[in-house]
Scaffold this active site. Structure first.
Site, PDB file in Angstrom:
ATOM      1  CE  LYS A  78      -3.914   1.844   2.881  1.00 45.39           C
ATOM      2  NZ  LYS A  78      -4.620   1.646   3.884  1.00 45.39           N
ATOM      3  CB  SER A 153      -7.976   3.144   3.059  1.00 41.47           C
ATOM      4  OG  SER A 153      -7.559   2.636   3.839  1.00 41.47           O
ATOM      5  CB  SER A 177      -8.343   0.166   6.132  1.00 43.71           C
ATOM      6  OG  SER A 177      -8.983   1.304   5.982  1.00 43.71           O
TER       7      SER A 177
END
Length: 486
Positions: A78, A153, A177
């Site tokens: 990420k 996310s 997330s």
């Protein structure tokens, strides 16, 4: 090449060690898959094809190493995680072009274990969102239906794993997330106990809530990656000193016989959509047939978790994001008149709408006259929520609950109603308040949407080993949903 990308991480790792597949071939297969799918997915903000191939060739020249658990395995991370010499933006314009000079702890661990880093995944800006449609750069689609969100996310990470672009990815979980996008993309994800994995090098959103964890295709794959990234780090003062475990050990013999799974009544109320409820009930029945004893438990303050979480998370975001001021790094507004103008314009130009909203709300609840009414009260309720989880887990080995009340919705369909998006986190964020581990795995496809449905196993603090073994047993009892036909 396509056949390589359909392997699980564990299968690939075994073939790499046996020299049946080279690290370069595995990396090239993933890069081909990225080229074939990325225009429909938008899962990656940066791809380092040249660097990844060079790393893979160097590994092949050295030869397989049985002491490096991820030798030759292509992975992504990420974009909230610092990567030396590779852009790290947290999907925000305020960090556009930022090139860190150090790796996050977990990235160091991946490299030490022999992994090949392909690139950085798209995300909601500063991890603030539930659909990966709050990114400042691009929207990410769900591999099962690119017109729908992948969750957020860490949606870029989940989409990459589910689409076969990589064999595992690292995400961060502040209020669900990792677990929510894993559920919506049909892969496995684990949020470890707070402190189990170092946050050094993670761009902070809510420091008392954030936790880094892996997403992969199977429970065994997640266990392998967690074994690599877990452990004490003296650079993170919230890192727990307990040594890391081999979480993959004993998974092959795992079963649910004699285990007690608790169903939190508050997670199975009217807000659960019919197709998610049906898939969850089928999974509960499968767990029972596999030998688990199913009991009902209560978490009475669940209805207060959303308000509690958003007060605390936004307050911490307001403090953490104060460092992005246009002075030391990141975006700096041009032709400013004075220091105040530099701050205001740099932040106004660099931050997106959702980030500004959360900074404003966080600043409000921390302001004089409102701190006691909001922040202090939320901190007190947080303790009640944690105590209730511990009480429920004293009655069973783990809790079994849905991850999201609905399957993946259409991209952009909820952007005008942020409160509706916040409500979608109702089943995930209380776990971050309690700091406990949660493992998400796919349990089926929705009857109407034909999109993945996930459930989460919630365990006691630092019980990732038993949690993963129960997850592996449940995984074996459930039908395999396969990979999306992208």
């Amino acid at each position: 090449m396509t056949d390589i990308c359909s392997l699980s991480l564990s299968e690939l790792a075994r073939k790499l060690q046996a020299r049946e597949i080279s690290a370069e071939a595995a990396t090239a297969a993933c890069l081909d898959r990225i080229r074939a799918t990325e225009d429909r997915l938008g899962a990656l903000l940066h791809v380092d094809a040249e660097g990844a191939l060079a790393r893979a060739r160097a590994l092949d020249a050295e030869g397989p190493d049985p002491n490096r658990a991820l030798w030759g395995v292509p992975v992504t991370v990420k974009d909230a995680l610092s990567t030396k010499g590779m852009p790290t933006t947290a999907a925000s314009r305020i960090l556009e072009g930022f090139m860190p000079i150090y790796d996050a702890f977990v990235v160091e661990r991946l490299k030490e274990a022999g992994a090949v880093l392909l690139g950085k995944n798209n995300m909601d800006e500063f991890a603030m969102g539930s659909g990966t449609d709050n990114s400042a750069y691009q929207k990410t689609g769900n591999p099962w239906d690119p017109s729908r969100i992948p969750g957020g996310s860490s949606g870029g990470s989940a989409a990459s794993v589910a689409a076969g672009q990589c064999f595992a990815s690292l995400g961060s979980d502040t209020g669900g997330s990792i677990r929510q996008p894993a559920a919506m993309c049909g892969c496995v994800g684990i949020k470890p106990t707070y402190g189990r994995v170092s946050r050094y090098g993670l761009i902070a959103y809510g420091s008392s809530l954030d936790q880094v964890g892996p997403l992969a295709r199977t429970v065994e794959d997640c266990a392998r990656v967690l074994s690599v990234i877990a452990g004490h780090d003296p650079r993170d003062n919230t890192s727990d000193p307990r040594p890391a475990e081999d979480y993959a050990a004993g998974l092959a013999d795992a079963d649910l016989k004699g285990k007690t799974l608790g169903l939190p009544a508050e997670f199975y109320g009217d807000g659960l959509s019919p197709e998610v409820r049906a898939a969850c009930e089928a999974a509960i029945d499968a767990a029972g047939r596999a030998g688990a004893r199913i009991v009902d438990v209560r978490l009475p303050h669940t209805d207060a978790a959303i308000a509690t979480y958003y007060i605390l998370a936004m307050a911490e975001a307001s403090s953490n994001l104060a460092r992005f001021d246009g002075v030391r790094y990141g975006r700096r507004a041009a032709d400013v008149q004075n220091l105040a103008d530099l701050y205001v314009r740099s932040r106004s130009e660099g931050f997106g709408q959702e980030v500004k909203r959360r900074i404003l709300l966080g600043t409000y609840v921390l302001s004089s006259g409102y701190y006691d009414a909001y922040y202090r009260k939320a901190a007190q309720v947080r303790r009640l929520i944690r105590d209730e989880y511990n009480a429920a887990l004293s009655q069973c080995d783990a809790l079994l609950a849905p991850v999201s009340p609905v399957t993946a919705w259409t991209l952009g369909s909820r952007n005008d109603d942020p409160l509706q998006c916040y409500l979608m986190d109702a089943y995930t964020l209380s776990l971050n308040l309690a700091g406990l581990p949660g493992l998400t795995l796919p349990v089926g496809l929705g009857a109407d949407s034909h999109m993945p449905v996930g459930m989460q196993l919630i365990g006691k603090a630092f019980d990732e080993g038993p949690l993963l073994r129960m997850g592996r047993a449940l995984e074996a009892a459930l039908p395999h949903i396969g990979m999306p036909n992208l």
